[in-house]
Design an enzyme around this catalytic site. Structure first.
Site, short mmCIF file in Angstrom:
data_model
loop_
_atom_site.label_atom_id
_atom_site.label_comp_id
_atom_site.label_asym_id
_atom_site.label_seq_id
_atom_site.Cartn_x
_atom_site.Cartn_y
_atom_site.Cartn_z
N HIS A 150 0.84 -1.20 0.00
CA HIS A 150 0.00 0.00 0.00
C HIS A 150 0.87 1.25 0.00
O HIS A 150 1.05 1.92 1.02
CB HIS A 150 -0.93 0.00 1.21
CG HIS A 150 -2.02 -1.03 1.10
ND1 HIS A 150 -2.00 -2.23 1.79
CD2 HIS A 150 -3.15 -1.05 0.35
CE1 HIS A 150 -3.08 -2.92 1.49
NE2 HIS A 150 -3.79 -2.23 0.61
N ASP A 191 -5.94 5.00 -1.33
CA ASP A 191 -5.27 4.38 -0.17
C ASP A 191 -4.38 5.38 0.55
O ASP A 191 -3.41 5.00 1.22
CB ASP A 191 -4.43 3.18 -0.62
CG ASP A 191 -5.24 1.89 -0.67
OD1 ASP A 191 -6.23 1.79 0.07
OD2 ASP A 191 -4.88 1.00 -1.46
#
Length: 424
Positions: A150, A191
């Site tokens: 991420h 994200d």
């Protein structure tokens, strides 16, 4: 409503709240950092707060410290190879890892800026190019480089996939410029400020974000509010009427919240019902927004639909992040989250289950909506990649048993099968 929008000043910070957990001795600032072999962890890594990195960077600049990765923007100090890659930015084989290396780790800034120019969004919305660049730089900086999965490269990959979907015939002839702007913004920020751990982890460790969002779409809410904070700080939409800006923020939130994997069946069922009834009307703004949500969901978990050499890298990175969380949970005597125990899981087992229960159902419905060469290409790669992981598992099982004949692949199916979107 936007209780988590970050207001920055030089006083009043709460580093122990933003950067580390008040209950467990877990420092989220260095969760995925690797200690320097020659000495203690660098100050740059130790002091990385969830939303405080740019303040520290400005402090270093004030002390005359040169940034390690100077940012370059399109048409300025841009390498010829990177420019050539952007000419094929709509290709499904686009190698985001190579592009990130060619841009000195600035793939998200350069790719998103290029797409804004490609779609004519700068002129259409009268965006200030300096403000746009500043916004994109801040977005990229607020992704955690230490996260194996991420991080800003994942965000750039999702943005490139979103561009591919926006160019599909049904969408390309129906989407408005505002739809395209929102789709690209949501992909780039979906994200934002991800801590590298899952929502269940934040909940069971009583993290303040879990309390703030009442254990509901915790990470997605945080990504959205973080994005809104950067939009306001950069002033990117400050020239628009106030209500228009608020509407943009609300719709951005609706797109990002759709990436919550816990709501996967809800969105998939709604999509399937629309397709069964054949009642999707792209002249309807609400229907177009729903399709943008589905496109973003596809883009977020499209890694298994990429060519093997790209898909395999993403699979290894997300598994590394899962296992790191599991190691933290073991260290602090917490129940290990599903898929996070390196002793009972493997990359192949996780991927086969993820493809079977999450990816295949979603992309099968997307292909029903958009039956194009791209959709068939994605499903083709998905099938080949699943077969590839199955073959690797069988080979490993055969070696483990000391036989020449591979054993059948283990049943790796699990109902809790997050990948990119699932933990975002």
């Amino acid at each position: 409503m936007l209780g988590d929008v970050r207001v920055r000043s030089r006083v009043g910070f709460e580093p122990e709240r933003r950067g580390s957990h008040p209950y467990l001795p877990i420092d989220f600032r260095i969760l995925h950092s690797q200690p320097d072999s020659a000495g203690p962890v660098s100050a740059r890594r130790i002091r990385r707060l969830l939303s405080f990195q740019r303040y520290l960077r400005s402090s270093r600049l004030g002390r005359g410290v040169t940034p390690q990765s100077p940012l370059h923007i399109l048409d300025h100090d841009y390498t010829g190879q990177a420019k050539c890659m952007l000419e094929k930015v709509g290709s499904w084989t686009f190698d985001i890892f190579l592009f990130d290396r060619l841009t000195n780790g600035n793939s998200l800034v350069n790719l998103t800026f290029h797409l804004f120019k490609l779609y004519g969004l700068i002129e259409l919305f009268q965006l200030d190019m300096v403000k746009l660049r500043r916004f994109l730089v801040m977005v990229q900086e607020d992704y955690h480089r230490q996260n194996p999965y991420h991080n800003a490269v994942h965000a750039a990959d999702v943005t490139q996939a979103m561009h591919c979907y926006l160019r599909e015939p049904k969408l390309a002839k129906s989407l408005t410029s505002c739809d395209i702007l929102l789709g690209l913004l949501a992909a780039a920020t979906h994200d934002l400020d991800h801590p590298g751990v899952s929502q269940p982890f934040l909940i069971k460790t009583n993290h303040y974000l879990a309390a703030l969002y009442q254990n509901t779409s915790v990470l997605e809410n945080h990504h959205w509010r973080s994005a809104v904070g950067l939009l306001r700080e950069s002033g990117l939409f400050s020239h628009l009427p106030t209500q228009d800006g608020l509407d943009m923020e609300r719709q951005l939130g609706s797109l990002i919240l759709a990436t919550d994997i816990s709501r996967q069946n809800e969105y998939l069922s709604k999509f399937r019902e629309h397709l069964d009834r054949e009642d999707l009307c792209l002249a309807n703004a609400g229907h177009r927004h729903f399709l943008l949500q589905m496109a973003l969901k596809c883009a977020d978990i499209c890694n298994p639909c990429r060519p093997w050499e790209l898909s395999k890298q993403w699979s290894e990175k997300v598994t590394e992040e899962f296992f790191h969380q599991g190691d933290i949970e073991k260290k602090h005597k917490l129940e290990v989250s599903p898929l996070c125990d390196s002793q009972t899981n493997s990359v192949g087992k996780i991927q086969i289950g993820f493809m079977t229960y999450v990816v295949e159902p979603l992309f099968a419905e997307w292909a029903r909506f958009s039956d194009t060469r791209l959709s068939q290409t994605m499903l083709g790669h998905l099938g080949l990649n699943k077969a590839g992981w199955t073959g690797l598992l069988q080979a490993q099982a055969g070696v483990a048993e000391g036989t020449d004949t591979p054993a059948p692949a283990e049943d790796a199916h699990s109902k809790v099968l997050p990948q990119g979107s699932g933990e975002s």
